[in-house]
Enzyme design. Structure first.
Site, mmCIF file in Angstrom:
data_model
loop_
_atom_site.group_PDB
_atom_site.id
_atom_site.type_symbol
_atom_site.label_atom_id
_atom_site.label_comp_id
_atom_site.label_asym_id
_atom_site.label_seq_id
_atom_site.Cartn_x
_atom_site.Cartn_y
_atom_site.Cartn_z
ATOM 1 N N ASP A 386 -7.056 4.059 6.371
ATOM 2 C CA ASP A 386 -7.116 3.675 8.367
ATOM 3 C C ASP A 386 -7.228 4.982 8.417
ATOM 4 O O ASP A 386 -6.808 4.823 9.583
ATOM 5 C CB ASP A 386 -5.642 2.646 8.442
ATOM 6 N N TYR A 467 -7.459 -6.039 11.211
ATOM 7 C CA TYR A 467 -5.837 -5.743 10.709
ATOM 8 C C TYR A 467 -5.073 -5.069 12.146
ATOM 9 O O TYR A 467 -5.341 -3.882 12.548
ATOM 10 C CB TYR A 467 -5.020 -5.263 8.930
ATOM 11 N N HIS A 522 -2.351 -3.412 -0.503
ATOM 12 C CA HIS A 522 -2.132 -2.175 0.458
ATOM 13 C C HIS A 522 -1.217 -1.478 -0.016
ATOM 14 O O HIS A 522 -0.059 -1.741 -0.381
ATOM 15 C CB HIS A 522 -1.441 -2.863 2.311
ATOM 16 N N ASP A 529 10.437 14.537 5.269
ATOM 17 C CA ASP A 529 11.181 15.998 4.387
ATOM 18 C C ASP A 529 12.136 16.532 4.922
ATOM 19 O O ASP A 529 12.075 16.384 5.974
ATOM 20 C CB ASP A 529 9.869 17.017 5.508
ATOM 21 N N ASP A 531 15.885 17.153 4.567
ATOM 22 C CA ASP A 531 17.278 18.187 5.041
ATOM 23 C C ASP A 531 17.958 17.980 4.852
ATOM 24 O O ASP A 531 18.856 17.823 5.423
ATOM 25 C CB ASP A 531 16.871 19.090 6.193
HETATM 26 CU CU LIG Z 1 -3.814 -7.958 3.239
#
Ligand SMILES: [Cu+2]
Ligand SMILES: *[C@@H]1O[C@H](CO)[C@@H](O)[C@H](O)[C@H]1NC(C)=O
Ligand SMILES: *[C@@H]1O[C@H](CO)[C@@H](O)[C@H](O)[C@H]1NC(C)=O
Ligand SMILES: *[C@@H]1O[C@H](CO)[C@@H](O)[C@H](O)[C@H]1NC(C)=O
Ligand SMILES: *[C@@H]1O[C@H](CO)[C@@H](O)[C@H](O)[C@H]1NC(C)=O
Ligand SMILES: *[C@@H]1O[C@H](CO)[C@@H](O)[C@H](O)[C@H]1NC(C)=O
Ligand SMILES: *[C@@H]1O[C@H](CO)[C@@H](O)[C@H](O)[C@H]1NC(C)=O
Ligand SMILES: *[C@@H]1O[C@H](CO)[C@@H](O)[C@H](O)[C@H]1NC(C)=O
Length: 825
Positions: A386, A467, A522, A529, A531
């Site tokens: 998506d 969706y 899904h 990231d 730190d």
């Molecule tokens: Cu679904």
């Protein structure tokens, strides 16, 4: 005192916005929070600039003008008709390298130069390509240059070849196929396409599953659908006829119509299918017709209680967070972070700190994938990425009082494609919310104490075709950060033939006359990231293991005791991990720094709230995905942080799954995580949320968010010396009457005045008899009754006017990668 005015309902007009300069010209409804008795909102400015900010319209235009000049030799057109033209496709801000960003944020370095990341569509050697370039520094001066942007990508290439030249023709060809077999569609499906009005509710649409990419072009199956009446329920209205199209040639004149598929049988061409229909014994499938069953609301039912509105939360005294709208910087009880957006990914957060210490440099969505399975040619090969359509581009306006509380702050975002800037108003909200359950409580013999669980949420909702994904970043007072995704909207359902020879029951549940849910995974990937108290971190699996052991104090009575203990395993190389069975291991990112007790400061990463553990992809080595989404194969990944690996995915991966521009396996390639000359211990986590979704009758008409949700939580693990929520939470301690040692530990000296100064009392009144304070409030309290305006309880949508949302129709048109295509004569 600053009065807080904010748009309650702004008018979404994506098309209108593209024509108007700025959205302020668009009328909006406002509420004034005149019931706010105090303002907690002094003007507030971020300590640094938001170096990740998306380009504004002026910057984007500047970049367009520069490119038109700099790439003059390409004859770039402002009005492309197909990918045979050369044009500037997308323009967005290039996120600075972390190395440079950190030097600015934590060192003396000047603010990082701004750059744009652009894609140019170029027809070369008889084929359409997209090329990535960086453009900068901005604003444009004589030093500004466009340079190939290749270092983050597979083989350093800054391009992908598009398997598609012309969207209009995919659509047109599909409709022509359906038109050519109108007699068949009428006979089998009871409808024909209406060329003049593709949305004719009595008509048919031919929807191409056009993402099974083969070398040099496309082969695709299309399926007939009924358009929905009104609510966008098309994905509940598949019909039982499928046609294969060979569209490998870039020249659509050469495309050919292949096999037909109906009721479990393959027919080589339309003639064979016609002949079969006319032969005796031909078995038809039931029709899948639209009707009230696809309506999303029931306006008529009146069960007792429905006439009363439900409880709502209000915020009469204003928020306790501070927001710098210009820099998109937020500060709340020790948490501080920057926010930005882009078309593909939506909301991204940067430089998240807690109580002044670094926690995460970046957290943001990389890709939202849905992989289907089924025994028909549509569901059997269905897969979506998506970000290709644009998780940011498709994050539309939020409804105050519904998507977010009425009192939330709403932010806008902008995207740029094909020389135009689109502002989506009010598509990010920020708010505090008080949970119905406490953060902490305790009943002692002579007292009870309770601390409220108030958290801060940053929310957006991306509606990608059928969706709707609600994406939350939730901050808690103890330093916990949660990333949560909830899904709603229409499932992408399968046609149900009711043919016992088929295996369709292996892939879902029947939910209507000729409709089946279709199982899908899904897997939604995020980068975090980490730190933790600085960049030097490592990942430890802290295992909870059974053990049989002798203890000297057990003596001969119990020679061996069956018990358990903790065992630490260092993760010493880049790898994918799955959540352990029985939750038997904690995955902890530890800092090289220690807390007051000599314990390493850490953050634990765990599957959080919602429906069970977060999933990874069930399918092994997906035939559809190729190498385009290897991150989906495990729950969690730990990698070295590298400036050359800013993203784990790229929207263009959708077009070239077998030779993706970002090959995640090359990022997660087993490099050592043991500190060395070339590894300074700065690591990055990729993690997935999502669901193994097997929709049931309750998903008709819409999937429900309370169950279609999962999260990953980042929980302080000895990060502080004690619970930091103690100093920020709001609550009460009730002292019980008549005991001298009320609420204290036995033996502790009683000093009647000790609590006077520290703890607030509601009215400063003491109990007449005992002279003791009965209730000690900590944090603010409501001091008197309030007159709350109706708008705080019920948003006013009177006069709400809106034009079309640019929800993508899941063809290529309207995607973050291809932008919007308009037929021009
Ligand atoms: Cu679904
Ligand atoms: C640009 O246009 C010029 C003049 O029409 C033509 O000679 C040249 O080949 C074109 N270049 C490209 C890359 O299309
Ligand atoms: C692409 O989308 C735009 C906006 O929704 C629409 O006006 C246009 O007709 C679409 N083009 C095609 C080829 O479907
Ligand atoms: C539709 O039928 C016409 C007439 O037979 C033919 O020329 C055309 O190629 C067909 N189109 C498609 C898409 O099959
Ligand atoms: C794990 O890593 C820590 C910190 O780097 C180190 O002190 C410890 O010795 C390592 N343990 C093992 C078993 O390698
Ligand atoms: C994955 O599948 C492809 C064919 O689709 C095959 O070439 C490749 O070897 C497979 N890889 C693994 C790891 O199984
Ligand atoms: C960012 O990092 C990459 C990879 O190390 C490097 O090639 C590039 O030049 C850097 N960009 C800047 C602006 O320094
Ligand atoms: C992706 O990377 C992996 C690991 O390096 C490699 O085995 C695979 O062939 C790569 N795929 C492509 C299409 O380059």
């Amino acid at each position: 005192m600053e009065s807080r005015r904010k748009p309650l309902v702004a008018i979404t007009s994506v098309l209108l916005f593209t024509l108007l300069v700025g959205y302020f010209a668009v009328p909006s409804l406002y509420i004034t929070q005149d019931y706010a008795v105090k303002s907690h909102k002094p003007s507030f400015t971020a300590p640094k600039q938001n170096i990740w900010a998306e380009l504004d319209e002026v910057e984007a235009q500047d970049v367009y003008e520069f490119l038109l000049e700099d790439f003059k030799h390409l004859n770039l057109t402002r009005h492309p008709k197909s990918l045979r033209d050369n044009f500037v496709n997308t323009v967005e801000s290039l996120k600075p390298n972390k190395t440079d960003a950190v030097a600015y944020l934590y060192g003396d370095a000047d603010v990082v130069d701004r750059y744009a990341k652009v894609s140019i569509s170029q027809f070369t050697d008889g084929a359409p390509y997209f090329f990535y370039y960086t453009v900068g520094p901005l604003p444009v001066t004589k030093d500004t240059k466009a340079e190939p942007y290749g270092y983050p990508f597979n083989h350093g290439r800054n391009w992908i070849r598009s398997p598609i030249v012309d969207f209009f023709h995919i659509q047109q060809f599909s409709m022509n196929v359906a038109k050519n077999v109108s007699d068949i569609t009428l006979e089998l499906l009871g409808a024909t396409v209406n060329e003049n009005d593709p949305n004719d509710p009595r008509g048919l649409v031919a929807f191409p599953r056009s993402f099974r990419v083969v070398t040099g072009g496309l082969n695709f199956w299309l399926q007939m659908y009924r358009p929905s009446y009104s609510s966008g329920a098309r994905t509940l209205l598949p019909q039982g006829l499928y046609v294969k199209i060979d569209a490998k040639s870039l020249d659509f004149e050469e495309w050919t119509v292949g096999q037909y598929y109906y009721n479990g049988l393959i027919y080589d061409d339309e003639h064979k299918l016609r002949a079969a229909i006319e032969s005796p014994g031909f078995k038809k499938t039931p029709a899948n017709l639209d009707g009230p069953w696809t309506d999303t609301e029931d306006f008529e039912s009146t069960p007792a209680g429905r006439e009363l509105p439900p409880p709502v939360v209000i915020q009469p005294y204003g928020p306790r967070y501070q927001l710098d709208r210009k820099q998109k910087y937020i500060s709340w009880f020790g948490f501080e972070f920057f926010l930005t957006t882009n078309a593909a990914q939506g909301v991204l957060l940067y430089d998240i700190r807690f109580k002044g210490e670094r926690v995460m440099y970046e957290v943001g969505l990389q890709e939202a994938m849905a992989h289907y399975a089924g025994d028909d040619p549509m569901q059997g090969g269905l897969e979506w990425m998506d970000s290709f359509f644009g998780m940011g581009k498709d994050a539309f306006e939020l409804l105050p009082g519904y998507d977010c509380p009425t009192y939330a702050d709403y932010l806008d975002s902008q995207t740029h494609d094909k020389y135009e800037t689109t502002t989506i108003p009010n598509n990010i909200c920020v708010f505090e919310y008080t949970s119905d359950s406490l953060l902490a409580r305790h009943s002692a013999q002579y007292s009870t104490t309770a601390s409220r669980n108030t958290y801060l949420t940053v929310r957006s909702v991306s509606t990608v075709g059928n969706y709707d994904y609600t994406i939350d970043y939730v901050f808690y007072l103890d330093g916990t950060l949660e990333v949560k995704v909830r899904a709603s909207g229409f499932i992408f359902a399968a046609f149900y033939t009711t043919n016992s020879d088929k295996t369709e029951d292996e892939y879902g549940h029947r939910v209507h006359t000729a409709l089946s849910t279709s199982m899908h995974d899904h897997v939604i990937n995020f980068k975090a990231d980490m730190d933790v108290a600085g960049p030097k971190n490592d990942l430890v699996r802290l295992a909870i293991e059974p053990i049989t052991k002798s203890y000297s104090w057990d003596g001969p009575d119990v020679p061996k005791r069956n018990t358990m203990h903790l065992v630490e395993y260092n993760v010493t190389e880049e790898t994918g991990l799955d959540w352990p069975k029985n939750g038997g291991e904690f995955y902890i990112v530890y800092s090289d720094k220690k807390n007051a007790w000599g314990e390493r400061k850490g953050y634990r990463i765990t599957s959080g709230t919602g429906l069970g553990n977060t999933p990874h992809l069930t399918i092994i080595n997906s035939t559809t995905l190729g190498d385009s989404a290897r991150w989906a194969e495990h729950d969690l990944w730990v990698l070295r942080q590298k400036d050359s690996e800013p993203r784990g995915a790229d929207p263009f991966n959708f077009l070239e799954p077998f030779d993706p521009i970002v090959n995640f396996s090359q990022l997660a390639d087993g490099e050592s995580l043991i500190p060395s000359e070339e590894y300074d211990q700065d690591l990055v986590i990729y993690f997935n949320v999502g669901a193994h979704q097997v929709p049931t009758s309750v998903d008709i008409p819409n999937t429900l968010m309370h169950t279609a949700s999962t999260s990953v939580m980042f929980i302080p693990h000895n990060f502080n010396d004690r619970d930091p929520s103690r100093e920020s939470s709001q609550g009460v301690r009730i002292q019980l009457d008549g005991k001298k040692l009320s609420g204290r530990f036995a033996g502790e000296a009683y000093d009647e005045d000790a609590s006077n100064g520290e703890l607030r009392t509601r009215h400063g009144k003491r109990d007449a008899k005992t002279k003791k304070l009965k209730a000690h409030y900590f944090g603010g309290t409501y001091e008197k009754g309030l007159k709350v305006p109706l708008e705080a309880l019920e948003p006013n949508f009177e006069g709400y006017r809106s034009t079309m949302h640019a929800v993508p129709d899941l063809t290529f048109n309207g995607s973050a990668v291809f932008g919007t295509w308009r037929k021009e004569d």
